[in-house]
Write a protein that holds these residues in place. Structure first.
Motif, PDB file in Angstrom:
ATOM      1  N   GLY A  47       0.819  -1.196   0.000  1.00 42.74           N
ATOM      2  CA  GLY A  47       0.000   0.000   0.000  1.00 42.74           C
ATOM      3  C   GLY A  47       0.854   1.248   0.000  1.00 42.74           C
ATOM      4  N   PRO A  48       0.238   2.394  -0.218  1.00 40.81           N
ATOM      5  CA  PRO A  48       0.970   3.657  -0.292  1.00 40.81           C
ATOM      6  C   PRO A  48       1.469   4.139   1.060  1.00 40.81           C
ATOM      7  CG  PRO A  48      -1.375   4.074  -0.385  1.00 40.81           C
ATOM      8  CD  PRO A  48      -1.205   2.592  -0.453  1.00 40.81           C
ATOM      9  N   SER A  49       2.326   5.142   1.023  1.00 43.37           N
ATOM     10  CA  SER A  49       2.900   5.731   2.230  1.00 43.37           C
ATOM     11  C   SER A  49       1.809   6.284   3.146  1.00 43.37           C
ATOM     12  CB  SER A  49       3.856   6.859   1.833  1.00 43.37           C
ATOM     13  OG  SER A  49       4.376   7.502   2.957  1.00 43.37           O
ATOM     14  N   GLY A  50       1.919   5.977   4.434  1.00 40.10           N
ATOM     15  CA  GLY A  50       0.988   6.523   5.410  1.00 40.10           C
ATOM     16  C   GLY A  50      -0.338   5.801   5.509  1.00 40.10           C
ATOM     17  N   ALA A  51      -0.458   4.633   4.859  1.00 40.70           N
ATOM     18  CA  ALA A  51      -1.723   3.902   4.888  1.00 40.70           C
ATOM     19  C   ALA A  51      -1.921   3.124   6.187  1.00 40.70           C
ATOM     20  CB  ALA A  51      -1.811   2.947   3.699  1.00 40.70           C
ATOM     21  N   GLY A  52      -0.896   3.087   7.034  1.00 37.72           N
ATOM     22  CA  GLY A  52      -0.991   2.358   8.296  1.00 37.72           C
ATOM     23  C   GLY A  52      -0.516   0.924   8.196  1.00 37.72           C
ATOM     24  N   LYS A  53       0.223   0.619   7.129  1.00 38.05           N
ATOM     25  CA  LYS A  53       0.686  -0.757   6.924  1.00 38.05           C
ATOM     26  C   LYS A  53       1.488  -1.283   8.106  1.00 38.05           C
ATOM     27  CE  LYS A  53       3.055   0.080   3.223  1.00 38.05           C
ATOM     28  NZ  LYS A  53       2.833   1.554   3.152  1.00 38.05           N
ATOM     29  N   SER A  54       2.480  -0.513   8.520  1.00 40.56           N
ATOM     30  CA  SER A  54       3.383  -0.980   9.570  1.00 40.56           C
ATOM     31  C   SER A  54       2.657  -1.197  10.894  1.00 40.56           C
ATOM     32  CB  SER A  54       4.530   0.019   9.775  1.00 40.56           C
ATOM     33  OG  SER A  54       5.309   0.135   8.604  1.00 40.56           O
ATOM     34  N   THR A  55       1.833  -0.229  11.279  1.00 48.81           N
ATOM     35  CA  THR A  55       1.120  -0.333  12.558  1.00 48.81           C
ATOM     36  C   THR A  55       0.173  -1.521  12.564  1.00 48.81           C
ATOM     37  OG1 THR A  55       1.198   2.079  12.728  1.00 48.81           O
ATOM     38  CG2 THR A  55      -0.277   0.935  14.223  1.00 48.81           C
ATOM     39  N   LEU A  56      -0.593  -1.673  11.492  1.00 42.30           N
ATOM     40  CA  LEU A  56      -1.548  -2.769  11.421  1.00 42.30           C
ATOM     41  C   LEU A  56      -0.847  -4.115  11.278  1.00 42.30           C
ATOM     42  CD1 LEU A  56      -4.357  -1.242   9.193  1.00 42.30           C
ATOM     43  CD2 LEU A  56      -4.653  -2.171  11.494  1.00 42.30           C
ATOM     44  N   ALA A  57       0.172  -4.167  10.435  1.00 42.70           N
ATOM     45  CA  ALA A  57       0.889  -5.429  10.219  1.00 42.70           C
ATOM     46  C   ALA A  57       1.558  -5.899  11.505  1.00 42.70           C
ATOM     47  CB  ALA A  57       1.925  -5.260   9.116  1.00 42.70           C
ATOM     48  N   ARG A  58       2.142  -4.967  12.233  1.00 46.02           N
ATOM     49  CA  ARG A  58       2.804  -5.303  13.499  1.00 46.02           C
ATOM     50  C   ARG A  58       1.790  -5.860  14.502  1.00 46.02           C
ATOM     51  NH1 ARG A  58       4.256  -0.508  14.857  1.00 46.02           N
ATOM     52  NH2 ARG A  58       6.194  -0.523  13.643  1.00 46.02           N
ATOM     53  N   THR A  70       2.527  20.459   4.307  1.00 48.92           N
ATOM     54  CA  THR A  70       3.815  19.892   3.901  1.00 48.92           C
ATOM     55  C   THR A  70       3.728  18.369   3.818  1.00 48.92           C
ATOM     56  OG1 THR A  70       5.057  21.714   4.886  1.00 48.92           O
ATOM     57  CG2 THR A  70       6.257  19.656   4.515  1.00 48.92           C
ATOM     58  N   THR A  71       3.078  17.776   4.814  1.00 52.19           N
ATOM     59  CA  THR A  71       2.945  16.321   4.861  1.00 52.19           C
ATOM     60  C   THR A  71       2.126  15.806   3.688  1.00 52.19           C
ATOM     61  OG1 THR A  71       3.043  16.396   7.285  1.00 52.19           O
ATOM     62  CG2 THR A  71       2.244  14.361   6.284  1.00 52.19           C
ATOM     63  N   LEU A  72       1.038  16.508   3.359  1.00 51.49           N
ATOM     64  CA  LEU A  72       0.202  16.097   2.227  1.00 51.49           C
ATOM     65  C   LEU A  72       0.990  16.177   0.929  1.00 51.49           C
ATOM     66  CD1 LEU A  72      -2.491  15.280   0.975  1.00 51.49           C
ATOM     67  CD2 LEU A  72      -3.135  17.715   0.956  1.00 51.49           C
ATOM     68  N   ARG A  73       1.753  17.243   0.750  1.00 50.80           N
ATOM     69  CA  ARG A  73       2.558  17.388  -0.466  1.00 50.80           C
ATOM     70  C   ARG A  73       3.580  16.256  -0.575  1.00 50.80           C
ATOM     71  NH1 ARG A  73       4.542  21.915   0.553  1.00 50.80           N
ATOM     72  NH2 ARG A  73       6.673  21.329   1.125  1.00 50.80           N
ATOM     73  N   GLU A  74       4.229  15.916   0.548  1.00 46.66           N
ATOM     74  CA  GLU A  74       5.218  14.842   0.534  1.00 46.66           C
ATOM     75  C   GLU A  74       4.576  13.496   0.205  1.00 46.66           C
ATOM     76  OE1 GLU A  74       8.422  16.688   3.770  1.00 46.66           O
ATOM     77  OE2 GLU A  74       7.146  15.002   4.330  1.00 46.66           O
ATOM     78  N   ILE A  75       3.391  13.258   0.743  1.00 43.03           N
ATOM     79  CA  ILE A  75       2.703  11.993   0.490  1.00 43.03           C
ATOM     80  C   ILE A  75       2.298  11.893  -0.977  1.00 43.03           C
ATOM     81  CG2 ILE A  75       0.423  10.908   0.834  1.00 43.03           C
ATOM     82  CD1 ILE A  75       0.849  11.147   3.806  1.00 43.03           C
ATOM     83  N   GLU A  76       1.805  12.995  -1.545  1.00 44.14           N
ATOM     84  CA  GLU A  76       1.417  12.981  -2.954  1.00 44.14           C
ATOM     85  C   GLU A  76       2.633  12.767  -3.859  1.00 44.14           C
ATOM     86  OE1 GLU A  76      -2.602  15.773  -2.770  1.00 44.14           O
ATOM     87  OE2 GLU A  76      -0.641  16.714  -3.130  1.00 44.14           O
ATOM     88  N   GLU A  77       3.759  13.373  -3.480  1.00 43.88           N
ATOM     89  CA  GLU A  77       4.996  13.173  -4.246  1.00 43.88           C
ATOM     90  C   GLU A  77       5.463  11.728  -4.135  1.00 43.88           C
ATOM     91  OE1 GLU A  77       7.732  16.015  -2.685  1.00 43.88           O
ATOM     92  OE2 GLU A  77       6.844  17.710  -3.764  1.00 43.88           O
ATOM     93  N   ARG A  78       5.368  11.177  -2.917  1.00 41.97           N
ATOM     94  CA  ARG A  78       5.791   9.790  -2.700  1.00 41.97           C
ATOM     95  C   ARG A  78       4.899   8.835  -3.490  1.00 41.97           C
ATOM     96  NH1 ARG A  78       8.626   6.749   1.410  1.00 41.97           N
ATOM     97  NH2 ARG A  78       9.126   4.830   0.318  1.00 41.97           N
ATOM     98  N   ASP A  79       3.595   9.120  -3.508  1.00 41.42           N
ATOM     99  CA  ASP A  79       2.666   8.283  -4.274  1.00 41.42           C
ATOM    100  C   ASP A  79       3.046   8.267  -5.748  1.00 41.42           C
ATOM    101  OD1 ASP A  79       1.226   7.755  -1.993  1.00 41.42           O
ATOM    102  OD2 ASP A  79      -0.503   9.004  -2.520  1.00 41.42           O
ATOM    103  N   TRP A  80       3.345   9.453  -6.280  1.00 40.20           N
ATOM    104  CA  TRP A  80       3.697   9.544  -7.702  1.00 40.20           C
ATOM    105  C   TRP A  80       4.983   8.773  -7.979  1.00 40.20           C
ATOM    106  CZ3 TRP A  80       7.120  10.657 -11.465  1.00 40.20           C
ATOM    107  CH2 TRP A  80       6.619  10.899 -12.738  1.00 40.20           C
ATOM    108  N   ASN A  81       5.992   8.980  -7.124  1.00 43.23           N
ATOM    109  CA  ASN A  81       7.272   8.282  -7.305  1.00 43.23           C
ATOM    110  C   ASN A  81       7.092   6.770  -7.230  1.00 43.23           C
ATOM    111  OD1 ASN A  81       8.703  10.671  -7.551  1.00 43.23           O
ATOM    112  ND2 ASN A  81       9.271  10.762  -5.400  1.00 43.23           N
TER     113      ASN A  81
END
Length: 225
Positions: A10-21, A172-183
């Motif tokens: 899943g994309p950055s910030g989706a909660g993967k790590s917290t939920l998976a752990r 700032t966080t939203l912009r970084e997440i959108e950039e990360r999604d695109w990358n």
């Protein structure tokens, strides 16, 4: 005896790590946060003053970055870089930005691929990342694509950074997440995408408990337990 491998992408910030752990702890499985591995490599590059956009320099430095995973008495995954625990350090925003760039390099992904597969061969595992179900463990028994809207992911990440003592504005966080999604979705090697046989779980409207319950239901249905 065949091991059960649960791949959560899943994309950055989706909660993967917290939920998976949390899910791994409930099931008694080993949890592997592959994103932390890329962050640790990125942490090394930043500490050495290596420009993350210089692909040749990054690849040349890989042999000097010894990455290890240890599980502490707290049961949590700890990342070691050349013997030093960098678990907290790799969560800084500048490391996230670097990881987005470095993780796109084919040689970096190839360097870490076998390490990830070996981790999944020894135990029942819950492994999260961006290409687990498509590249790292394409034959995983259970695959989940975990997502949420960019706005909700930014809200959660902003709160998380504030709680860690490294506050950052929502904008700032939203912009970084959108950039990360695109990358992540546009890189040539192992782009982020939902595996054909993965179940999508959108947690935009769900709190943590509801998200966890939904994920457990998917795992139970897919495993027949």
């Amino acid at each position: 005896m065949k091991h059960i491998r649960i791949a959560i992408d899943g994309p950055s910030g989706a909660g993967k790590s917290t939920l998976a752990r949390s899910i791994a702890a409930k099931l008694g499985y080993v949890y592997v946060d592959t994103g932390a591995i890329y962050r640790t490599i990125s942490c090394y590059m930043l500490e050495q003053g290596i420009d993350p956009t210089d692909e040749k320099a990054v690849v040349a430095a890989l042999p000097q970055a010894k990455v290890e995973i240890r599980y502490g008495a707290d049961g949590l995954q700890h990342m070691l870089l050349n013997g030093a625990d960098v678990t907290e350090r790799i969560r800084r925003p500048e490391v996230s930005g670097c990881a987005s760039v470095v993780s796109a390099y084919p040689d970096v992904r190839a360097h870490l691929l076998e390490m990830q597969r070996q981790m999944a061969s020894a135990d029942n595992v819950v492994m999260d990342g961006r290409d687990i179900g498509t590249v790292v463990l394409p034959d995983a028994e259970i695959k989940v694509f975990l997502t949420a809207s960019a706005q909700e992911r930014a809200r959660r990440r902003t709160l998380e950074l504030e709680q860690r003592g490294t506050p950052q504005s929502y904008e700032t966080t939203l912009r970084e997440i959108e950039e990360r999604d695109w990358n992540d979705t546009h890189r040539a090697t192992a782009p982020l995408r939902q595996a054909a046989d993965a179940v999508m779980l959108d947690t935009t409207q769900l709190d943590f408990q509801a998200s966890e319950e939904a994920l457990l239901r998917i795992i139970q249905e897919r495993s027949g337990t």
